[in-house]
Design a protein around this motif. Structure first.
Motif, PDB file in Angstrom:
ATOM      1  N   SER A  11       2.333   4.028   3.753  1.00 43.66           N
ATOM      2  CA  SER A  11       3.556   4.476   3.069  1.00 43.66           C
ATOM      3  C   SER A  11       3.233   5.574   2.076  1.00 43.66           C
ATOM      4  O   SER A  11       2.079   5.796   1.683  1.00 43.66           O
ATOM      5  CB  SER A  11       4.206   3.295   2.337  1.00 43.66           C
ATOM      6  OG  SER A  11       3.422   2.911   1.213  1.00 43.66           O
ATOM      7  N   GLY A  12       4.264   6.292   1.662  1.00 45.07           N
ATOM      8  CA  GLY A  12       4.073   7.362   0.692  1.00 45.07           C
ATOM      9  C   GLY A  12       3.476   6.863  -0.609  1.00 45.07           C
ATOM     10  O   GLY A  12       2.640   7.538  -1.223  1.00 45.07           O
ATOM     11  N   ALA A  13       3.889   5.659  -1.045  1.00 47.26           N
ATOM     12  CA  ALA A  13       3.364   5.095  -2.286  1.00 47.26           C
ATOM     13  C   ALA A  13       1.896   4.723  -2.149  1.00 47.26           C
ATOM     14  O   ALA A  13       1.103   4.930  -3.074  1.00 47.26           O
ATOM     15  CB  ALA A  13       4.189   3.878  -2.695  1.00 47.26           C
ATOM     16  N   GLU A  14       1.512   4.171  -1.002  1.00 54.35           N
ATOM     17  CA  GLU A  14       0.105   3.806  -0.796  1.00 54.35           C
ATOM     18  C   GLU A  14      -0.790   5.037  -0.737  1.00 54.35           C
ATOM     19  O   GLU A  14      -1.896   5.043  -1.295  1.00 54.35           O
ATOM     20  CB  GLU A  14      -0.032   2.990   0.488  1.00 54.35           C
ATOM     21  CG  GLU A  14       0.527   1.579   0.394  1.00 54.35           C
ATOM     22  CD  GLU A  14       0.417   0.809   1.697  1.00 54.35           C
ATOM     23  OE1 GLU A  14       0.543  -0.431   1.670  1.00 54.35           O
ATOM     24  OE2 GLU A  14       0.225   1.452   2.757  1.00 54.35           O
ATOM     25  N   VAL A  15      -0.343   6.075  -0.066  1.00 51.32           N
ATOM     26  CA  VAL A  15      -1.126   7.311   0.015  1.00 51.32           C
ATOM     27  C   VAL A  15      -1.270   7.923  -1.384  1.00 51.32           C
ATOM     28  O   VAL A  15      -2.334   8.448  -1.746  1.00 51.32           O
ATOM     29  CB  VAL A  15      -0.474   8.304   0.988  1.00 51.32           C
ATOM     30  CG1 VAL A  15      -1.210   9.638   0.974  1.00 51.32           C
ATOM     31  CG2 VAL A  15      -0.474   7.727   2.406  1.00 51.32           C
ATOM     32  N   ALA A  16      -0.202   7.840  -2.189  1.00 50.71           N
ATOM     33  CA  ALA A  16      -0.261   8.370  -3.552  1.00 50.71           C
ATOM     34  C   ALA A  16      -1.293   7.613  -4.386  1.00 50.71           C
ATOM     35  O   ALA A  16      -2.078   8.218  -5.123  1.00 50.71           O
ATOM     36  CB  ALA A  16       1.118   8.284  -4.205  1.00 50.71           C
ATOM     37  N   ALA A  17      -1.289   6.283  -4.267  1.00 45.28           N
ATOM     38  CA  ALA A  17      -2.268   5.475  -5.008  1.00 45.28           C
ATOM     39  C   ALA A  17      -3.690   5.835  -4.596  1.00 45.28           C
ATOM     40  O   ALA A  17      -4.597   5.909  -5.434  1.00 45.28           O
ATOM     41  CB  ALA A  17      -1.990   3.989  -4.776  1.00 45.28           C
ATOM     42  N   SER A  18      -3.899   6.066  -3.299  1.00 47.82           N
ATOM     43  CA  SER A  18      -5.223   6.435  -2.801  1.00 47.82           C
ATOM     44  C   SER A  18      -5.689   7.743  -3.424  1.00 47.82           C
ATOM     45  O   SER A  18      -6.856   7.878  -3.817  1.00 47.82           O
ATOM     46  CB  SER A  18      -5.193   6.578  -1.278  1.00 47.82           C
ATOM     47  OG  SER A  18      -4.867   5.352  -0.659  1.00 47.82           O
TER      48      SER A  18
END
Length: 612
Positions: free
Chosen positions: A119-126
């Motif tokens: 998800s966009g949020a998971e990629v951002a956290a990464s």
């Protein structure tokens, strides 16, 4: 007997001194009055000399004091007015250190291991917690990150990368070449089940460690290889004992250790019903790129953009990404709005395996009917034209073909010649009076994609097509959009967003070798000329020669019309006016490149005096 006389050796007794009693002398009244007058006269003289004269002096001084007080007050008021009216001349707002930045992003947060981020949020956290060998700066340029240098062999079949020597994991261990080799081995391992977009880049590449800080990549000649080095690096010393098949469920996925500008603190569930989670991070003070100015970063994952908007209206966020353009007026002056194009293209893919669409003439007819300018207006405007299979700005030498012209009259004539005749009363074209000119447009649940699909459907209906629009919710766990729809190519026409990247190499989307369930050729497109141009461009290190190959490919692609470019995607980012985030003119390859300068982000501003 007579009294005895004192003897000669006896001393005579001392006589006691006697004081006369104080006697009050009588004082005449006339004398008293005289003395009183003298005292009064002396007192008056003293008062006149030491009091009255000084009072007169005080009155005179008082006038001067009042006059000077007025003058000083006027001067101070003038200075104050000048400072107020011309404050911008002497002071300016500057970012202030410290504080917590709370950002909202669309997507459920379930896994913080970057090789599983979807998800966009998971990629951002990464991106916030992990580092890559290379990354993109705020101008869209590829720059070293963990890497210090890269060297390409003469024949282009090997790249040697030297790592910086001051990068550390959040637990204090050094980042080494072992971590890079371990990460790629994990990505390539089918048991690890890393996301497919990572796996596809490393199938034919061999990686070896030369020393603690040096890695060599051996591969078939590939001019754009450096762009593949933006993958997140994992810590070997933490994960080497975990079986690849158990990695996704390992505790590392909910409490990761990275090497990026922010380090993990806590994964909090803020709403168990909506499965809404928050990643709490703190500044990595040992970050090799310099400690962030923020103290903390909180990333909120929301199921939809509507939820993000509600949080913004409640003033619960410092900033947010993927905000629908239609709600911007509702936010008022509470947030500053920025829009940045990204290197993604939104296309309507025409399934070349469909009985109608396998005919290039039918695809060309559709190409002449669809007015992409109208589509861009219908999705809300503010997006760039994109009629090519890649971003045109990436071809520096020019010579690119122009966009196809809309010509509905010619399209209608071609349909008539192909025996597709309009029928009454619905106006749908039929062949032999029975077979309808019917197609299905599929897209995923997204306001922008849905508007684009409906705009295309309406234009085709006016031309006599029978069109159904199918919207699939790919966010639902049981939808399996990728497996059931995308990989199966279960659509006639698909409105879909393709990540293109900073290089015009789109081999994965349009080369015939990428057909099939595991490939990314979603249009089922095959053309020998296009294949040759794509393959040749990959091998060429000379940029002008590469550009010429891509120009050849683009011309063939537009002629065959396996897809129609609708627009180049952009992201809308909002943040509080007091916050300092990405530059207003920043260029992004992907949405997470907004963090290119995240170490300089601040959540508050302070007034400082300008320096000469």
């Amino acid at each position: 007997m007579s009294k005895a006389e004192p003897s000669s050796d006896q001393k005579p007794p001392k006589k006691r001194r006697q004081w006369r009693a104080f006697q009050r002398k009588p004082l005449a009244k006339s004398q008293l009055a005289t003395r009183a007058r003298k005292v009064e006269s002396s007192t008056l003289r003293h008062a006149h000399r030491f009091v009255l004269k000084r009072l007169n002096s005080l009155r005179l001084a008082r006038r001067h004091i009042i006059a000077w007080s007025i003058v000083v007050s006027v001067v101070l008021l003038g200075i104050g007015a000048q400072l107020f009216l011309y404050a911008d001349t002497y002071t300016e707002l500057a970012p202030a250190r410290g504080g917590t930045y709370a950002e909202g992003a669309v997507g459920i947060i379930d896994n913080l291991n970057p090789i599983y981020a979807s998800s966009g949020a998971e990629v951002a956290a990464s991106r916030l917690m992990f580092s890559s060998l290379y990354s993109y700066d705020s101008t869209g340029k590829l720059i070293p990150d963990l890497a210090k240098s890269i060297k390409r062999s003469k024949d282009g079949d090997a790249y040697t990368v030297v790592l910086r020597d001051n990068a550390k994991w959040h637990d204090g261990a050094d980042v080494t070449a072992e971590d890079v080799v371990f990460t790629i081995a994990t990505i390539k391992d089918p048991e690890a089940r890393a996301r497919a977009s990572l796996q596809v880049n490393w199938r034919d590449i061999k990686v070896e460690q030369l020393d603690d800080l040096t890695v060599r990549f051996s591969l078939p000649p590939y001019a754009a290889f450096a762009h593949a080095l933006t993958f997140p690096v994992l810590p070997k010393h933490i994960l080497q004992s975990v079986a690849p098949g158990a990695l996704q469920e390992n505790s590392f996925s909910t409490a990761p250790i990275g090497s990026g500008p922010f380090e993990f603190r806590l994964l909090q569930t803020s709403d168990s019903v909506a499965n809404r989670k928050v990643v709490h991070m703190r500044a990595n003070t040992n970050y090799y790129g310099g400690a962030p100015r923020l103290d903390r970063f909180e990333l909120y994952g929301y199921e939809s953009s509507d939820d993000v908007v509600l949080a913004l209206k409640a003033r619960a966020l410092s900033g947010a990404v993927e905000v629908p353009r239609s709600v911007i007026p509702e936010l008022g002056d509470a947030y500053t709005v920025q829009q940045h194009p990204v290197d993604n293209g939104v296309y309507v893919l025409l399934n070349n395996a469909n009985p109608l669409l396998k005919d290039v003439k039918m695809r060309q007819i559709i190409q002449r009917i669809i007015d992409t300018e109208q589509v861009r207006a219908d999705v809300g405007g503010g997006v760039r034209e994109l009629h090519l299979p890649f971003i045109g700005e990436h071809i520096a030498s020019g010579g690119l073909p122009a966009a196809p012209q809309v010509n509905r009259a010619k399209a209608a004539k071609l349909l008539d010649n192909a025996k597709w005749k309009r029928s009454a009363p619905d106006g749908v074209r039929k062949r032999s009076g029975k077979e309808e000119l019917a197609l299905k447009i599929t897209t995923t649940k997204n306001p922008q994609y849905e508007r684009a699909a409906n705009s295309i459907a309406e234009q085709l209906r006016e031309a006599g097509f029978a069109i159904d629009v199918v919207v699939l919710d790919d966010k639902q766990p049981n939808s399996n959009f990728i497996g059931n729809v995308l990989q199966q190519r279960d659509y006639d026409m698909l409105v879909y967003e393709l990540p293109i990247g900073a290089d015009p190499d789109v081999y994965a989307y349009w080369h015939s070798s990428q057909l099939g369930m595991t490939g990314y050729n979603f249009a089922n497109y095959s053309n020998a000329t296009a294949d040759a141009a794509l393959s040749s461009a990959r091998d060429r290190a000379d940029q002008k020669l590469r550009d010429s190959k891509y120009v050849t490919f683009a011309k063939q692609w537009l002629s065959d019309a396996p897809a129609i470019g609708l627009y180049q995607q952009s992201i809308i980012y909002v943040h509080r006016p007091s916050a300092h985030t990405m530059p207003s003119d920043a260029v992004f390859v992907s949405a997470t490149d907004r963090y290119a300068d995240v170490t300089n982000w601040t959540v508050e501003s302070e007034e400082v005096y300008k320096t000469p």
